[in-house]
Design an enzyme around this catalytic site. Structure first.
Site, PDB file in Angstrom:
ATOM      1  N   ALA B  60     -10.294 -32.684  41.988  1.00 28.84           N
ATOM      2  CA  ALA B  60     -10.393 -33.190  43.357  1.00 28.84           C
ATOM      3  C   ALA B  60     -10.359 -34.713  43.378  1.00 28.84           C
ATOM      4  CB  ALA B  60     -11.676 -32.670  44.016  1.00 28.84           C
ATOM      5  N   ASN B  87     -15.793 -31.203  34.595  1.00 26.30           N
ATOM      6  CA  ASN B  87     -15.505 -29.834  34.177  1.00 26.30           C
ATOM      7  C   ASN B  87     -14.024 -29.552  34.084  1.00 26.30           C
ATOM      8  OD1 ASN B  87     -17.860 -28.340  33.758  1.00 26.30           O
ATOM      9  ND2 ASN B  87     -18.238 -28.257  35.959  1.00 26.30           N
ATOM     10  N   GLY B  92      -9.795 -23.763  32.386  1.00 18.69           N
ATOM     11  CA  GLY B  92      -8.631 -23.095  31.795  1.00 18.69           C
ATOM     12  C   GLY B  92      -7.266 -23.567  32.276  1.00 18.69           C
ATOM     13  N   GLY B  93      -7.257 -24.478  33.246  1.00 13.66           N
ATOM     14  CA  GLY B  93      -5.975 -25.013  33.707  1.00 13.66           C
ATOM     15  C   GLY B  93      -5.117 -24.012  34.461  1.00 13.66           C
ATOM     16  N   ARG B 339     -14.814 -11.937  40.499  1.00  8.32           N
ATOM     17  CA  ARG B 339     -15.787 -12.328  39.475  1.00  8.32           C
ATOM     18  C   ARG B 339     -17.187 -11.805  39.746  1.00  8.32           C
ATOM     19  NH1 ARG B 339     -13.782 -18.593  38.548  1.00  8.32           N
ATOM     20  NH2 ARG B 339     -12.167 -18.067  37.028  1.00  8.32           N
ATOM     21  N   GLU B 478     -15.297 -28.722  44.456  1.00 12.78           N
ATOM     22  CA  GLU B 478     -16.524 -27.931  44.310  1.00 12.78           C
ATOM     23  C   GLU B 478     -17.714 -28.545  45.057  1.00 12.78           C
ATOM     24  OE1 GLU B 478     -17.490 -27.106  40.225  1.00 12.78           O
ATOM     25  OE2 GLU B 478     -19.152 -25.770  40.729  1.00 12.78           O
TER      26      GLU B 478
END
Lengths: 519, 519
Positions: B60, B87, B92-93, B339, B478
């Site tokens: 971001a 982070n 994981g990209g 998730r 986030e």
């Protein structure tokens, strides 16, 4: 001043320098009051000063006020509404008590640990365990304290959903008014100042950051925001926030839970809004679980608000009847599960377009014997009577054969003492042998905010950054967050309100008084 | 100044009077900066001044910075840690993109609406739908924007859990570093000031309540709280908060979710703490969904942090294998569910004492072909290899016969194209025909905070009371709350970070600049 710990050595220098000394944490709403602070050497002059100022007059507020008064403090209670009592007067007046005399009489073995475990299970482990213990531990003694003020309980113990055993007492009036009225009467007798239409506008803090009073709108007409005259009320010992939840604050509750929109009714009074919570947050109170908003699973779409069904289902349908999907005639959940589990289950009943298909709960005359709202419910056609199961099925368009088969299966389960399908506790389960039958359509309503500000076991409001008390600020009841976790059990709001209110009142009254100046 | 609307006519008089004019909303942490304000006529002198100040250097932050720079603003990025990227570099990209060129190439028909619907379903309807649309709508173009800065994707689309179809692109490095490194390189080339070890201490606001800069600790050594020299940085156009979540802030996350205690590991870097969020809240930012904290369901207890298993399970075990309870050898959930559903399912696997019974996920060589962390996982024995199912069963003490029967049932389901037991989407499902097998023990780790401050589609941080923007304050990624509701889908953090970061950067850079004074 514990918050000082947050200030770096460099800042402390600045503070010692003098200029910064005058600055305090200020909420948007505190402009005028803060002006005095900002000038540094001129503390505000209050229009009135008491030792303990209680904001809100529900279970928590009235309990705090009386307890503080018992401890010798001068006390004022303010409420923004024209009538005192908030939601508490329209609540069912049921209080969960671990280890009551009535339980002993009925041979029910309960303990504080069992009640804590039940609430922790319902709360999905999200509960503040220390606060939970405080509440459960205080129920038996608080029950006697209420009795001393004239509260009268029905002579039997009830088994509410999610509790592992019967532990619920209920006022003879089947209403929270049976608690609130005696407390208000006592408050007036004991010289507690009771001010209605007096709305908290903002907090007043001293240069050290301690809450020393509030700015209010005196003569406020809810919900006209800018009514009333601004006044400053000082609190030598502290301010106790007993300001409840925000279930009726449609805009704010939807920010946290967009699906709790205007299509969903609420059981709460119109004053259950968020502005007091927000004022606390603006001075650094730590908000916990704001998106945990409870739906009451016992409400009916056939009336407004709490109505007659909430009471009827709680005392009759849920403990002594069953709830079925009208399309199948079959049960689909444990009718004594916690509120979240039940409300979630009911709200899955929808047609292809997502519209509610209201389930029907029912019991018979024996099951409804203790339900005081039966008559009113029948009068307003919220509750409907049927002589036979066939008639009941026809009333609600339930397949009659399937319904009769379900009732037979239920009766077998009662005989066996085990609900293999949904695991309902069967201690007070009753076979449904004969009519007349009483049915109610059901759909949840927004009922309670588990979230609120974080407090410690001294009922002090904790600061977001330091996790230390905000000096002079206490909170109790629904205004606090974390005690109930993800789902409050029924009858635990009265328990929480009375126990934490008394706790706050006692501790605030015992704290050191500061000197304030009168205007 | 929209917030003025909150001030009553009476107060407005006071404000006009002058004295109150100097007071502004101040956080605890803003003492020294606020001192200047309080004196009224002395605005602070900043040590440095830029147009746009970005706090945080993850997806971001870097996207905001570059977009603002593209729009012609002078930009500074500060990060409290010694290394940039937060982070994002250890992520994981993977980026969910609705309507990518790779999807078109593989004949996958996707749309913004479908992606919105998937995320809304995972979010249990708690999502902020307007923000969600903004994110999904921006993915395809943002993907190209990243490519223009040198980001390279693997040449295939992946199917991550909870997405109704394959839409996930992943950097060739299988890491967020594959995005962050090119962006940081570009930032430096384009003259963006990049400052590490520079920690936000508090906001500086002008008398009208606008955020005009921040106080920082320059030369800060995480996590030593009082290190670094205090400096004031001014922002003519605004401050963009790209400060991430608080998954590693054990104390704060446990206040919201007591069960997320120290026994649970986290995939996050140590700097994922809550102090920036708290500073925003102290100046009135509206916190949303703070208790919605995501557990990553693909982590392994046999290594620290994100490790090798997270990647391996995401790219191999979950899409191309199955997960079984070691006690039964049987599957127990939809391995492509969102998730929350997966983590919740895994965490039910416990023994009588409540201790974890780690499930095992496995696939074969074909399923693991694209997993770049396989080699490392094997080296550190997080992933274990077995030539036959019997050997795999022995390795993890799974009943061999049951395991083989489960694999056979799974292969039948793949052939039938339907997972009748758990409803797993089968578009990319693969039969498990032959070894060698690769297994991993699994247990969730704290991964992501769905909660954060409420923003509007202009990426402006909204005030708790007025629901109007706090002037000069933006947030992205986030740090914001509400976009993902109760559960973020995999690969949607990169999407959110890049899209909302760019949105904030563009809008902040286009806003009017105010005049500030340099020290």
């Amino acid at each position: 001043m514990k918050q000082k710990d947050l200030i770096s050595p460099g800042r402390r220098q600045l503070l010692k320098g003098g200029a910064a000394m005058a600055v305090s944490v200020a909420g948007l709403g505190a402009m005028s009051a803060q002006a005095a602070e900002c000038s540094g050497d001129k503390p505000p002059h209050f229009d009135e000063i008491v030792d303990v100022l209680v904001i809100g007059s529900g279970f928590a507020g009235m309990s705090a006020a009386l307890q503080a008064k018992e401890a010798g403090a001068s006390v004022m209670v303010i409420d923004k509404m024209p009538v005192f009592g908030g939601n508490s007067t329209i609540n069912g007046g049921a209080m969960a008590v671990a280890g009551s005399k009535l339980q002993a009489k009925e041979g029910i073995k309960d303990s504080v640990d069992t009640m804590v475990a039940d609430m922790l299970k319902a709360g999905r482990g999200m509960n503040d365990v220390e606060m939970l213990k405080l509440v459960c531990n205080g129920t038996a003694e608080s029950c006697q304290w209420l009795e001393a003020y004239g509260v009268e309980w029905k002579p039997f113990v009830q088994h509410f959903g999610g509790h592992s055993l019967p532990r619920v007492l209920q006022t003879v009036q089947s209403s929270g008014a049976g608690i609130i009225r005696p407390l208000i009467k006592a408050a007036k007798q004991h010289g507690i100042e009771m001010r209605n239409q007096t709305k908290l506008e903002s907090f007043v803090k001293d240069p050290a950051g301690r809450v020393i009073g509030v700015q209010v709108r005196d003569g406020y007409y809810f919900p006209q925001e800018r009514t009333g005259k601004m006044r400053l009320i000082g609190a030598r010992k502290g301010v106790i926030m007993a300001t409840g939840g925000f279930s009726r604050d449609l805009e704010y509750r939807q920010m946290q839970q967009p699906e709790l929109n205007g299509d969903l009714d609420s059981t709460n009074h119109p004053g259950a809004t968020s502005e007091a919570l927000k004022q606390m947050m603006l001075i650094g109170a730590n908000p916990i679980h704001l998106d945990q908003i409870q739906l009451g699973p016992w409400a009916s779409p056939d009336e407004k608000g709490f109505g007659t069904a909430s009471q009827f289902n709680t005392i009759a349908t849920y403990p002594s009847g069953i709830v079925v999907d009208v399309r199948t005639g079959e049960r689909f959940f444990n009718e004594l599960a916690d509120r979240k589990a039940r409300a979630d289950a009911i709200m899955t009943r929808r047609d292809d377009q997502g519209n509610p298909v209201y389930p029907v709960g029912f019991t018979n005359a024996k099951g409804a014997a203790q339900a005081q709202t039966l008559e009113w419910g029948l009068k307003y056609k919220v509750i409907q009577k049927a002589d036979t199961l066939e008639e009941l099925a026809a009333l609600y368009q339930i397949p009659a054969k399937a319904l009769k088969a379900q009732v037979a299966r239920w009766n077998d389960a009662v005989k066996a003492g085990e609900d293999k399908e949904f695991g309902r506790p069967m201690q007070k389960a009753m076979a449904l042998e004969e009519g007349p039958w009483y049915g109610v359509r059901m759909w949840p309503k927004v009922h309670y905010c588990m979230g609120g500000v974080k407090v410690n076991t001294q009922s002090q409001v904790l600061h977001l950054v330091s996790n230390e008390p905000i000096d002079g600020l206490y909170a109790a009841g629904e205004a606090t967050g974390g005690i109930h976790g993800a789902s409050r059990l029924g009858a635990c709001a009265v328990a929480e309100g009375v126990v934490t209110g008394r706790n706050a009142g006692r501790i605030c009254a015992a704290s050191a008084a500061i000197e304030l100046k009168q205007a």
